[in-house]
Design a protein around this motif. Structure first.
Motif, PDB file in Angstrom:
ATOM      1  N   SER A   1     135.447  44.602  12.386  1.00  0.00           N
ATOM      2  CA  SER A   1     135.293  44.377  10.950  1.00  0.00           C
ATOM      3  C   SER A   1     135.970  45.501  10.160  1.00  0.00           C
ATOM      4  N   ILE A   2     135.807  46.736  10.666  1.00  0.00           N
ATOM      5  CA  ILE A   2     136.388  47.899   9.987  1.00  0.00           C
ATOM      6  C   ILE A   2     137.913  47.784   9.963  1.00  0.00           C
ATOM      7  N   ALA A   3     138.494  47.224  11.053  1.00  0.00           N
ATOM      8  CA  ALA A   3     139.956  47.094  11.129  1.00  0.00           C
ATOM      9  C   ALA A   3     140.502  46.143  10.071  1.00  0.00           C
ATOM     10  N   ALA A   4     139.650  45.265   9.506  1.00  0.00           N
ATOM     11  CA  ALA A   4     140.128  44.283   8.529  1.00  0.00           C
ATOM     12  C   ALA A   4     139.805  44.698   7.088  1.00  0.00           C
ATOM     13  N   CYS A   5     139.356  45.941   6.876  1.00  0.00           N
ATOM     14  CA  CYS A   5     138.896  46.360   5.536  1.00  0.00           C
ATOM     15  C   CYS A   5     139.613  47.612   5.036  1.00  0.00           C
ATOM     16  N   GLU A   6     139.457  47.848   3.710  1.00  0.00           N
ATOM     17  CA  GLU A   6     139.949  49.110   3.109  1.00  0.00           C
ATOM     18  C   GLU A   6     138.797  50.035   2.716  1.00  0.00           C
ATOM     19  N   GLY A   7     137.589  49.489   2.660  1.00  0.00           N
ATOM     20  CA  GLY A   7     136.452  50.306   2.242  1.00  0.00           C
ATOM     21  C   GLY A   7     135.186  49.917   2.974  1.00  0.00           C
ATOM     22  N   ALA A   8     134.178  50.781   2.901  1.00  0.00           N
ATOM     23  CA  ALA A   8     132.893  50.491   3.565  1.00  0.00           C
ATOM     24  C   ALA A   8     131.736  50.997   2.716  1.00  0.00           C
ATOM     25  N   LEU A   9     130.680  50.194   2.658  1.00  0.00           N
ATOM     26  CA  LEU A   9     129.439  50.654   2.033  1.00  0.00           C
ATOM     27  C   LEU A   9     128.598  51.253   3.157  1.00  0.00           C
TER      28      LEU A   9
ATOM     29  N   ILE B   1     131.601  54.407   0.433  1.00  0.00           N
ATOM     30  CA  ILE B   1     130.686  54.481  -0.716  1.00  0.00           C
ATOM     31  C   ILE B   1     129.270  54.627  -0.159  1.00  0.00           C
ATOM     32  N   PRO B   2     128.665  55.845  -0.258  1.00  0.00           N
ATOM     33  CA  PRO B   2     127.319  56.010   0.297  1.00  0.00           C
ATOM     34  C   PRO B   2     126.250  55.418  -0.636  1.00  0.00           C
ATOM     35  N   ILE B   3     125.282  54.698  -0.055  1.00  0.00           N
ATOM     36  CA  ILE B   3     124.219  54.061  -0.848  1.00  0.00           C
ATOM     37  C   ILE B   3     122.868  54.372  -0.203  1.00  0.00           C
ATOM     38  N   LEU B   4     121.931  54.847  -1.009  1.00  0.00           N
ATOM     39  CA  LEU B   4     120.558  55.029  -0.522  1.00  0.00           C
ATOM     40  C   LEU B   4     119.807  53.741  -0.817  1.00  0.00           C
ATOM     41  N   ASN B   5     119.356  53.071   0.249  1.00  0.00           N
ATOM     42  CA  ASN B   5     118.654  51.794   0.074  1.00  0.00           C
ATOM     43  C   ASN B   5     117.137  52.014   0.203  1.00  0.00           C
ATOM     44  N   LYS B   6     116.379  51.018  -0.186  1.00  0.00           N
ATOM     45  CA  LYS B   6     114.900  51.024  -0.088  1.00  0.00           C
ATOM     46  C   LYS B   6     114.271  52.158  -0.900  1.00  0.00           C
ATOM     47  N   ILE B   7     114.841  52.460  -2.096  1.00  0.00           N
ATOM     48  CA  ILE B   7     114.261  53.564  -2.871  1.00  0.00           C
ATOM     49  C   ILE B   7     112.957  53.150  -3.556  1.00  0.00           C
TER      50      ILE B   7
END
Length: 596
Positions: free
Chosen positions: A90-98, A126-132
């Motif tokens: 999946s990473i090979a087909a993308c330019e960005g990652a969450l 893009i770092p995201i803190l989930n479940k806040i």
């Protein structure tokens, strides 16, 4: 092309990737309220039942910002270490990652390994803190961990809740602002990479691809570079919740292709698609070959279903490119396949999918890893199954694969975790405190020791807090022996195992005891023996079912009774020579549950 964004979601298992993907789909109105359900992208029953993602799922969303329309191609990836191959594709087909981190649990082992995968491909993170919204969430402490891990500023970290939908609009804005648009030349010849595929019984193989250069139109004659096969693009389209046919797909976009391919072997994941008339000279650099960690035999219960199992395996391999297999035969089980898996969960999922999706009833043999053996005449042989091991007098040295295991746990569980790893022949390399109560432990452990129930035990002793990630670091010399299990003097190759010499006696004794409980009693006595070469190291006996032949003798001389007993003894002996011991499926899996 400037208005396309390709990104994937990466995280440790159970950090809320699929739930956050649901909110993104709702926010962009890709999925209506009527079709909405939790884990909407996880379309397998197995994924819903276990609450885990097994397959990567691609879906296209439309988003409007400042009057401009954007196309967002999202790929939701699995979090478990056994499915890391799905993540790498999946990473090979993308330019960005969450990069999603649970605000209550913090950075865990798989978070780190998935992040490094993304960094190797130069993806924008893009770092995201989930479940806040959780009462136990600690955003400040977890933000410190993320800053140290990714090297980002505090104000670049987004906060969100997949459950309530808080912070989702900000995530969509960040995707458009921070992730670069795909680069490529629409005027160049077509160059697209296959990163997934699946089998549809009515339409053949459906190929999912990402276009890097050029354009593909409906009806084009295309060629798959690795196999050299040519096809007509009967239908192309984009992936919404359902497939959405299109006339053409351009640079940077993700789509599907149907051309009536009936043979599963014609499609290779990582292959390049190009036009027949104007082919490209540059092949897309795919991803490295998968390295199986665990090997096990899969056999049909009914030997006549061998060919049916073969075609089921081919179709399953389309949808799960990390499955490796080749035909093999066993004296006990007949014809079957030797399969390579990325881990025990992967093995379990494959067996379950064969039974559910293809209606196959299969027997799985004892899993093992690949060993290397140097024979006395200097040859090096790779051993994937105990039956391939030469006789002890022809073996000079044996080598087994070692892994570097990274375990992150709470500091209160350090003692039990170190104890478990030492018991599994591990050596502690380093111990680092990430925060006051979170520790990173690095061990070197033989892969064979963690194949069976290591992960389950680790979770048990750490009350579910410890996380594990591992990488292969090569082969090392070891004292290994082949342990044979014999029933009535006949070796059962499906129950053999390659074990360390120091553990062979204990292993053999426990296995014989377990088999004594599981094997049904026969009309004759069954001897269960564990042997190394010709030396028997343990024995258990399953007593015979006896008929009371002296019941009719009342009184009289003892010789009358003895005569009847001798007659019965002769019959039992003859029966034992021709008798066959049926081995139930539980007996093959007994090895995995020796501690129960």
């Amino acid at each position: 092309m400037d208005h396309i964004r390709n990104f994937c979601i990466i995280a440790h298992i159970d950090h809320g990737k699929s739930t956050l993907a649901d909110r993104l789909l709702q926010e962009t109105s890709t999925v209506g309220d009527r079709e909405m359900q939790s884990q909407v992208l996880d379309d397998m029953d197995l994924e819903r039942e276990r609450g885990i993602t097994i397959k990567s799922h691609a879906i296209q969303m439309d988003y409007e910002k400042d009057g401009q329309k954007y196309t967002l191609n999202l790929i939701d990836t699995p979090g478990h270490v056994d499915f890391s191959y799905e993540v790498s594709r999946s990473i090979a087909a993308c330019e960005g990652a969450l990069l999603i981190v649970d605000a209550s649990q913090g950075v865990e082992a798989q978070t780190i390994s998935n992040l490094y995968l993304a960094m190797e491909h130069d993806l924008k993170i893009i770092p995201i803190l989930n479940k806040i919204d959780l009462p136990s969430a600690d955003p400040e402490a977890v933000s410190d961990e993320v800053v140290e891990l990714c090297g980002v500023d505090y104000d670049e970290i987004l906060t969100a809740s997949g459950k309530t939908g808080q912070g989702v609009p900000e995530i969509l804005e960040a995707i458009v602002d921070r992730i670069p648009a795909p680069s490529g030349d629409p005027k160049k010849p077509l160059r697209a990479m296959i990163f997934d595929s699946q089998f549809n019984p009515f339409r053949g193989v459906e190929v999912i691809f990402r276009v890097y250069d050029g354009m593909i139109r409906k009806g084009d004659k295309v060629k798959f570079c690795a196999t050299g096969r040519q096809y007509n693009a009967d239908e192309i389209g984009i992936l919404r919740l359902e497939q959405d046919p299109q006339k053409e797909i351009g640079v940077g976009d993700v789509g599907y292709l149907i051309s009536g391919i009936k043979d599963a072997r014609e499609v290779k994941v990582g292959d390049t698609i190009t036009h027949v008339e104007n082919p490209t000279t540059e092949i897309v650099k795919g991803f490295e070959d998968v390295k199986p960690m665990v090997f096990a035999g899969i056999y049909p219960v009914d030997t006549t279903e061998f060919e049916e199992l073969r075609s089921s395996m081919e179709k399953l391999q389309l949808n799960d490119a990390s499955l490796v297999w080749e035909p093999e035969t066993s004296a006990a089980l007949g014809f079957g396949f030797r399969c390579g898996f990325l881990g025990m969960l992967h093995l379990e999922i494959v067996q379950e999918r064969l039974e559910r999706e293809f209606d196959m009833t299969v027997i799985t043999t004892v899993p093992s890893v690949q060993f290397r053996c140097t024979t006395t005449d200097g040859q090096t042989v790779a051993i994937n199954a105990p039956s391939e091991m030469p006789e002890p007098n022809f073996i000079d040295t044996m080598e087994e694969p070692f892994i570097k295991a990274q375990i992150i746990t709470k500091s209160e569980f350090i003692g039990p975790v170190i104890g478990l790893c030492m018991d599994k022949r591990g050596t502690l390399l380093s111990q680092t405190y990430l925060t006051t109560d979170r520790v990173e432990l690095i061990f070197e452990i033989p892969l064979a020791e963690i194949v069976f129930d290591f992960f389950d035990k680790l979770k048990t002793i750490s009350k579910g807090y410890a996380s594990l990630d591992y990488e292969l670091i090569g082969f090392r010399k070891s004292k290994l022996v082949k342990l044979d299990i014999m029933l009535n003097g006949e070796g059962v190759d499906a129950l053999s195992a390659v074990v360390h010499r120091d553990k062979a006696y204990e292993w053999g004794k426990r296995l014989c005891e377990k088999l004594r409980e599981l094997l049904p009693r026969q009309q004759f006595e069954v001897a269960i023996q564990a042997a190394i070469g010709t030396k028997i190291i343990a024995r258990e006996t399953v007593k015979a079912l006896r008929k009371n032949v002296i019941a009719k003798c009342y009184g009289g001389d003892i010789s009358r009774k003895r005569k009847l007993l001798e007659k019965q003894k002769k019959g039992k002996k003859r029966m034992r020579q021709v008798g066959n011991v049926e081995i139930p499926q539980e007996a093959f899996m007994a090895v995995l549950k020796l501690d129960d």
